[in-house]
Write an enzyme that holds these catalytic residues in place. Structure first.
Site, PDB file in Angstrom:
ATOM      1  NE  ARG A   9       6.921   0.718   4.998  1.00 10.96           N
ATOM      2  CZ  ARG A   9       5.710   0.168   5.041  1.00 10.96           C
ATOM      3  NH1 ARG A   9       5.550  -1.115   4.809  1.00 10.96           N
ATOM      4  NH2 ARG A   9       4.663   0.901   5.321  1.00 10.96           N
TER       5      ARG A   9
ATOM      6  CE  LYS B  22      26.998  -4.512  -5.790  1.00  9.52           C
ATOM      7  NZ  LYS B  22      27.484  -3.564  -6.795  1.00  9.52           N
TER       8      LYS B  22
ATOM      9  CG  HIS C  89       3.121   3.897   8.590  1.00  6.76           C
ATOM     10  ND1 HIS C  89       3.237   4.775   7.527  1.00  6.76           N
ATOM     11  CD2 HIS C  89       2.737   2.706   8.066  1.00  6.76           C
ATOM     12  CE1 HIS C  89       2.935   4.128   6.408  1.00  6.76           C
ATOM     13  NE2 HIS C  89       2.631   2.875   6.712  1.00  6.76           N
TER      14      HIS C  89
ATOM     15  NE  ARG D 201      -1.589  -2.311   2.825  1.00  4.85           N
ATOM     16  CZ  ARG D 201      -1.697  -3.588   2.460  1.00  4.85           C
ATOM     17  NH1 ARG D 201      -2.761  -3.989   1.835  1.00  4.85           N
ATOM     18  NH2 ARG D 201      -0.751  -4.465   2.737  1.00  4.85           N
ATOM     19  CB  THR D 202       3.310   2.593   2.419  1.00  9.09           C
ATOM     20  OG1 THR D 202       2.486   2.078   3.469  1.00  9.09           O
ATOM     21  CG2 THR D 202       3.839   3.950   2.808  1.00  9.09           C
TER      22      THR D 202
HETATM   23  N1   CP Z   1      -0.397   0.000   5.850  1.00  6.87           N
HETATM   24  C1   CP Z   1       0.818  -0.286   5.334  1.00  6.87           C
HETATM   25  O1   CP Z   1       1.838   0.319   5.705  1.00  6.87           O
HETATM   26  O2   CP Z   1       0.821  -1.265   4.395  1.00  6.87           O
HETATM   27  P1   CP Z   1       2.092  -1.726   3.559  1.00  6.87           P
HETATM   28  O3   CP Z   1       3.043  -2.388   4.536  1.00  6.87           O
HETATM   29  O4   CP Z   1       1.592  -2.662   2.509  1.00  6.87           O
HETATM   30  O5   CP Z   1       2.723  -0.495   2.989  1.00  6.87           O
END
Ligand code: CP
Length: 320
Positions: free
Chosen positions: A109, A87, A137, A59-60
């Site tokens: 991320r 590496k 998040h 999603r993100t």
């Molecule tokens: N909600 C969320 O962060 O989903 P993903 O891990 O798929 O990005």
């Protein structure tokens, strides 16, 4: 750099209620862009954005990429596998090399809590946290709040219970900071082994039973059991967890009102949430995903120096 949000978006803990409100309000005109035949406005034309995803994401990652493309930014995606991180190159070296190619923003991320802030302090580009370890998040918290605001018309005074694996959840932390600042009441509910020690010091109520959360709340935000972050010993079994803490139709039928059901995804169907709840009439799980694009467009626009009062015009494809 913009006065509206500062240089980076690391977490909702650092933002004021006014800044949170600004992001939610700026997202409104951007919602409509995704409903058009031609889903594009020129607000970030000429900007280059790198999406550094060092942990799995559906999603993100895709939502940020759509948000960037719908604002006409140029985007590059980097994953740890296939890049020189595999590496042994450090995060900062990777980012500095990207900056040498004259990028403007990094969306990151990372599995380590604090990775986004660490990077933001070491590079000139704007940094947006797309989830760092167990820390925050922020865009997930924002899209959850936008979805609640759509559903109830307000955040202030809402009772939101965050249920499940709070201990490992960056989504829980961002929701707690954001919702409390905007005047909601927040409770957490889960097994004691999956609640952070002293969680009530964050200003939340602790509800030990899912039945209590269902009686108390206007909305449940049901969290995934993050099995990949558990070394063992947290739970007797997934079946036992579903029996005691699962959000099921039978349990919701005993609620004094219809509860709005959120889940950030990915879901463990039949563990923390049953399929008939996830797919049921009170679920806003897919509207959350839709709102994610608009919220990320708003964050990108504001961090790039877009003027809040011109967001409506930017959404129409006019100047920023
Ligand atoms: N909600 C969320 O962060 O989903 P993903 O891990 O798929 O990005």
């Amino acid at each position: 750099m913009t006065a509206a949000l500062g240089k980076d978006l690391v977490g909702l803990e650092e933002l004021s209620a006014e800044q949170l409100q600004l992001i939610l309000d700026t997202a409104e005109p951007f919602k409509e862009v995704s409903e058009r035949q031609i889903k594009k406005v020129p607000a970030l034309r000429g900007k280059t954005i790198v999406n550094l995803f060092f942990e799995a994401s559906t999603r993100t990652r895709i939502s940020f990429e759509f948000a960037e493309k719908r604002l006409s930014a140029d985007t590059v995606n980097v994953a740890s596998s296939g890049s020189s991180v595999s590496k042994g190159e450090t995060l900062v070296d990777t980012a500095r090399n990207l900056e040498a190619m004259r990028i403007d923003m990094v969306v990151i991320r990372h599995g380590a809590s604090g990775a986004a802030q660490f990077l933001g302090r070491r590079i000139r580009s704007n940094v947006i946290n797309a989830g760092d370890g167990k820390h925050e998040h922020p865009t997930q918290g924002l899209l959850d709040m936008l979805t609640l605001r759509d559903k109830f018309g307000r955040i202030r005074g809402l009772k939101v219970a965050i249920c499940g694996d709070i201990l490992h959840s960056r989504v829980a932390r961002s929701n707690i900071w954001g919702l409390l600042k905007l005047g909601a009441e927040v409770a957490v509910c889960g097994p004691a082994s999956l609640l952070p020690r002293n969680v009530s010091e964050l200003g939340v109520t602790v509800l030990p039973r899912i039945e209590d959360a269902i009686q108390w709340a206007d909305a449940l935000n049901v969290l995934r059991l993050q099995l990949e972050r558990m070394q063992g010993g947290f739970l007797p079994s997934l079946r036992e967890y579903n029996r005691v803490f699962g959000v099921t139709t039978e349990r919701l039928a005993r609620a004094p009102k219809d509860l709005v059901i959120l889940h950030p995804g990915p879901m463990n169907r039949g563990v923390e949430i049953d399929s008939d709840v996830a797919d049921g009439p009170h679920s806003v799980i897919l509207p959350q995903v839709t709102n994610g694009v608009a919220v990320r467009m708003a964050v990108l626009y504001l961090l790039a120096g877009g003027k809040p009062d011109l967001a409506v015009r930017a959404g129409r494809g006019e100047e920023r």
